[in-house]
Motif scaffolding. Structure first.
Motif, PDB file in Angstrom:
ATOM      1  N   ARG A  49       0.898  -1.263  -0.202  1.00  0.00           N
ATOM      2  CA  ARG A  49       0.038   0.125   0.072  1.00  0.00           C
ATOM      3  C   ARG A  49       0.726   1.191   0.173  1.00  0.00           C
ATOM      4  O   ARG A  49       0.408   2.238  -0.659  1.00  0.00           O
ATOM      5  CB  ARG A  49      -1.002   0.202   1.273  1.00  0.00           C
ATOM      6  CG  ARG A  49      -1.970  -1.113   1.177  1.00  0.00           C
ATOM      7  CD  ARG A  49      -2.789  -1.129   2.273  1.00  0.00           C
ATOM      8  NE  ARG A  49      -3.893  -2.097   2.503  1.00  0.00           N
ATOM      9  CZ  ARG A  49      -4.703  -2.469   3.580  1.00  0.00           C
ATOM     10  NH1 ARG A  49      -4.310  -1.882   4.666  1.00  0.00           N
ATOM     11  NH2 ARG A  49      -5.525  -3.427   3.387  1.00  0.00           N
ATOM     12  N   GLU A  50       2.064   1.300   0.793  1.00  0.00           N
ATOM     13  CA  GLU A  50       2.823   2.345   0.954  1.00  0.00           C
ATOM     14  C   GLU A  50       3.445   2.694  -0.545  1.00  0.00           C
ATOM     15  O   GLU A  50       3.363   3.823  -0.929  1.00  0.00           O
ATOM     16  CB  GLU A  50       4.034   2.124   1.944  1.00  0.00           C
ATOM     17  CG  GLU A  50       4.840   3.254   2.318  1.00  0.00           C
ATOM     18  CD  GLU A  50       5.817   3.017   3.056  1.00  0.00           C
ATOM     19  OE1 GLU A  50       6.972   3.582   3.018  1.00  0.00           O
ATOM     20  OE2 GLU A  50       5.420   2.074   4.195  1.00  0.00           O
ATOM     21  N   GLN A  51       3.957   1.689  -0.969  1.00  0.00           N
ATOM     22  CA  GLN A  51       4.615   1.787  -2.284  1.00  0.00           C
ATOM     23  C   GLN A  51       3.713   2.184  -3.368  1.00  0.00           C
ATOM     24  O   GLN A  51       4.059   3.052  -4.386  1.00  0.00           O
ATOM     25  CB  GLN A  51       5.470   0.698  -2.621  1.00  0.00           C
ATOM     26  CG  GLN A  51       6.655   0.253  -1.974  1.00  0.00           C
ATOM     27  CD  GLN A  51       7.734   1.383  -1.610  1.00  0.00           C
ATOM     28  OE1 GLN A  51       7.902   2.098  -2.688  1.00  0.00           O
ATOM     29  NE2 GLN A  51       8.271   1.806  -0.400  1.00  0.00           N
ATOM     30  N   LEU A  52       2.716   1.463  -3.217  1.00  0.00           N
ATOM     31  CA  LEU A  52       1.486   2.078  -4.573  1.00  0.00           C
ATOM     32  C   LEU A  52       0.922   3.338  -4.134  1.00  0.00           C
ATOM     33  O   LEU A  52       1.059   4.202  -5.351  1.00  0.00           O
ATOM     34  CB  LEU A  52       0.369   1.023  -4.320  1.00  0.00           C
ATOM     35  CG  LEU A  52       0.478  -0.358  -4.796  1.00  0.00           C
ATOM     36  CD1 LEU A  52      -0.495  -1.282  -4.371  1.00  0.00           C
ATOM     37  CD2 LEU A  52       0.652  -0.421  -6.255  1.00  0.00           C
ATOM     38  N   ALA A  53       1.059   3.887  -3.088  1.00  0.00           N
ATOM     39  CA  ALA A  53       0.761   5.292  -2.673  1.00  0.00           C
ATOM     40  C   ALA A  53       1.820   6.218  -3.474  1.00  0.00           C
ATOM     41  O   ALA A  53       1.341   7.380  -3.857  1.00  0.00           O
ATOM     42  CB  ALA A  53       0.383   5.596  -1.139  1.00  0.00           C
ATOM     43  N   VAL A  54       3.061   5.946  -3.290  1.00  0.00           N
ATOM     44  CA  VAL A  54       4.291   6.676  -3.612  1.00  0.00           C
ATOM     45  C   VAL A  54       4.085   6.794  -5.249  1.00  0.00           C
ATOM     46  O   VAL A  54       4.258   7.872  -5.840  1.00  0.00           O
ATOM     47  CB  VAL A  54       5.565   6.134  -3.120  1.00  0.00           C
ATOM     48  CG1 VAL A  54       6.606   6.916  -3.687  1.00  0.00           C
ATOM     49  CG2 VAL A  54       5.712   6.260  -1.503  1.00  0.00           C
ATOM     50  N   LYS A  56       1.541   6.530  -6.967  1.00  0.00           N
ATOM     51  CA  LYS A  56       0.422   7.190  -7.506  1.00  0.00           C
ATOM     52  C   LYS A  56       0.682   8.627  -7.374  1.00  0.00           C
ATOM     53  O   LYS A  56       0.376   9.321  -8.449  1.00  0.00           O
ATOM     54  CB  LYS A  56      -0.737   6.787  -6.650  1.00  0.00           C
ATOM     55  CG  LYS A  56      -1.928   7.643  -6.902  1.00  0.00           C
ATOM     56  CD  LYS A  56      -3.239   7.518  -6.032  1.00  0.00           C
ATOM     57  CE  LYS A  56      -4.289   8.556  -6.154  1.00  0.00           C
ATOM     58  NZ  LYS A  56      -5.366   8.270  -5.331  1.00  0.00           N
ATOM     59  N   GLU A  57       1.077   9.088  -6.075  1.00  0.00           N
ATOM     60  CA  GLU A  57       1.551  10.547  -5.922  1.00  0.00           C
ATOM     61  C   GLU A  57       2.446  11.085  -6.685  1.00  0.00           C
ATOM     62  O   GLU A  57       2.508  12.268  -7.323  1.00  0.00           O
ATOM     63  CB  GLU A  57       2.057  10.664  -4.551  1.00  0.00           C
ATOM     64  CG  GLU A  57       0.792  10.401  -3.708  1.00  0.00           C
ATOM     65  CD  GLU A  57       1.130  10.519  -1.907  1.00  0.00           C
ATOM     66  OE1 GLU A  57       2.413  10.933  -1.857  1.00  0.00           O
ATOM     67  OE2 GLU A  57       0.277  10.246  -1.313  1.00  0.00           O
ATOM     68  N   PHE A 223      -7.096  -1.377  -6.547  1.00  0.00           N
ATOM     69  CA  PHE A 223      -6.343  -0.017  -6.516  1.00  0.00           C
ATOM     70  C   PHE A 223      -5.690   0.529  -7.472  1.00  0.00           C
ATOM     71  O   PHE A 223      -5.749   1.647  -7.911  1.00  0.00           O
ATOM     72  CB  PHE A 223      -5.552  -0.062  -5.203  1.00  0.00           C
ATOM     73  CG  PHE A 223      -4.794   1.054  -5.022  1.00  0.00           C
ATOM     74  CD1 PHE A 223      -5.164   1.980  -4.059  1.00  0.00           C
ATOM     75  CD2 PHE A 223      -3.505   1.472  -5.393  1.00  0.00           C
ATOM     76  CE1 PHE A 223      -4.489   3.019  -3.708  1.00  0.00           C
ATOM     77  CE2 PHE A 223      -2.805   2.310  -5.243  1.00  0.00           C
ATOM     78  CZ  PHE A 223      -3.342   3.494  -4.368  1.00  0.00           C
ATOM     79  N   CYS A 224      -4.949  -0.418  -8.295  1.00  0.00           N
ATOM     80  CA  CYS A 224      -4.079  -0.128  -9.387  1.00  0.00           C
ATOM     81  C   CYS A 224      -5.185   0.224 -10.733  1.00  0.00           C
ATOM     82  O   CYS A 224      -4.924   1.253 -11.211  1.00  0.00           O
ATOM     83  CB  CYS A 224      -3.407  -1.294  -9.860  1.00  0.00           C
ATOM     84  SG  CYS A 224      -1.795  -1.453  -8.746  1.00  0.00           S
ATOM     85  N   ASN A 227      -6.715   3.743 -10.146  1.00  0.00           N
ATOM     86  CA  ASN A 227      -5.593   4.857 -10.084  1.00  0.00           C
ATOM     87  C   ASN A 227      -4.704   4.707 -11.646  1.00  0.00           C
ATOM     88  O   ASN A 227      -3.839   5.493 -11.512  1.00  0.00           O
ATOM     89  CB  ASN A 227      -4.776   4.807  -9.097  1.00  0.00           C
ATOM     90  CG  ASN A 227      -5.606   5.163  -7.771  1.00  0.00           C
ATOM     91  OD1 ASN A 227      -5.807   6.478  -7.263  1.00  0.00           O
ATOM     92  ND2 ASN A 227      -5.913   3.984  -7.034  1.00  0.00           N
TER      93      ASN A 227
END
Length: 307
Positions: A49-54, A56-57, A223-224, A227
């Motif tokens: 989740r953390e790496q996917l959020a990074v 995405k941002e 999630f992917c 986004n």
């Protein structure tokens, strides 16, 4: 296999009949191993989740390697926990003679079909039908009905073959002996035809096991896809599948090794042939019963979106 069957059956047939904590219905040391695996899964889920959020941002592909590695490790430890796939494949190799290459291939087939079913389900339900995430998860979970039904049918066919003397439960190699469960073969072609039938049944069963998508893969894909990171979602799911294949292959090959040790100790007497038949019959019956119990449980209580 038989140690894990009662807990799986109870969880399938009784609403809420599963353990409060996953893996607590297993005997030691499997219970401790499952608890350790679930703890690592939680850590890896947080890392994903953390790496996917990074990603995405920032829009950067730098976290991609960490995402794929975390997905692979998640698959490895996810497969340590309770699940009908390991029970079915492990049961097959514990009670039927098979080649090591077939064990590796079956494990990979099961894992890749599971990854593919998750990708197809999310792609169809999210991409084409534009369903909400909860509806997608629920819809994908219904694929387990097909998985359970196919497992039961394959187990029943293998039981019938064993009872009628058409399914040996061991690989003859190049030497045949009186007293083996299939009897003495005078024709080399008959042996190869039998081996091909057993192999095809194994691979079909592996595909049936994988027909039920993994909930972890579905969540990552959702999630992917939401986004616009479809490619990384697909790559992470495939990596997760390879991780599952590694663990399932280890379990299957361990069961196969145990089978060969037992067979080596039995020798080639008439009694040994009857014992081989009994082992093959016990394995196919267990697979049939497990498939039926899971199918009835899913029909009565509804499917569970887990992998």
């Amino acid at each position: 296999m038989w140690l894990m069957l009662p807990g799986s059956a109870w969880a399938a047939l009784v609403p809420g009949g599963g353990s409060p904590t996953p893996g607590t219905d297993l005997p030691e040391p499997l219970r401790s191993i499952a608890a350790w695996g679930f703890a690592l899964q939680r850590q890896l889920t947080g890392q994903l989740r953390e790496q996917l959020a990074v990603m995405k941002e920032t829009g950067s592909w730098e976290p991609a390697a960490a995402i794929i590695l975390a997905a692979f490790l998640y698959g490895v430890f996810h497969a340590v926990g309770p699940g009908h796939g390991k029970v079915v494949i492990g049961g097959w190799f514990a009670t039927r003679r098979a080649r090591i290459t077939h064990g590796l291939a079956a494990s990979l087939i099961a894992a890749m079909v599971q990854a593919g079913s998750a990708i197809a389900a999310v792609g169809l339900l999210a991409g084409l039908l534009s369903l909400a995430p909860r509806d997608i998860t629920a819809g994908a979970a219904w694929l387990e009905l097909g998985s359970f039904a196919m497992i039961a049918v394959i187990g029943a066919l293998m039981t019938w073959r064993t009872l009628t003397g058409r399914g040996c439960g061991h690989d003859h190699g190049h030497h045949h002996h009186e007293g083996e469960c299939c009897g003495h073969h005078d024709h080399h072609d008959h042996h190869h035809a039998h081996e091909k039938t057993e192999r095809n049944a194994l691979f079909t069963m592996a595909a049936a096991v994988g027909f039920r998508p993994c909930s972890g893969a579905i969540l990552v894909l959702l999630f992917c896809f939401a986004n616009g990171m479809i490619l990384i979602g697909v790559l992470a799911t495939l990596a997760m599948g390879i991780g599952v294949a590694v663990t399932v292959a280890g379990i299957g090959l361990g069961a196969l090794g145990l089978n060969r040790l037992v067979e080596k100790g039995m020798g080639n007497s008439s009694l040994a042939g009857r014992l081989r038949t009994g082992m093959a019959l016990a394995g196919s019956l267990s697979i049939t019963i497990l498939g039926l119990v899971m199918l009835i449980g899913a029909l009565v209580n509804g499917p569970t979106p887990t992998g």
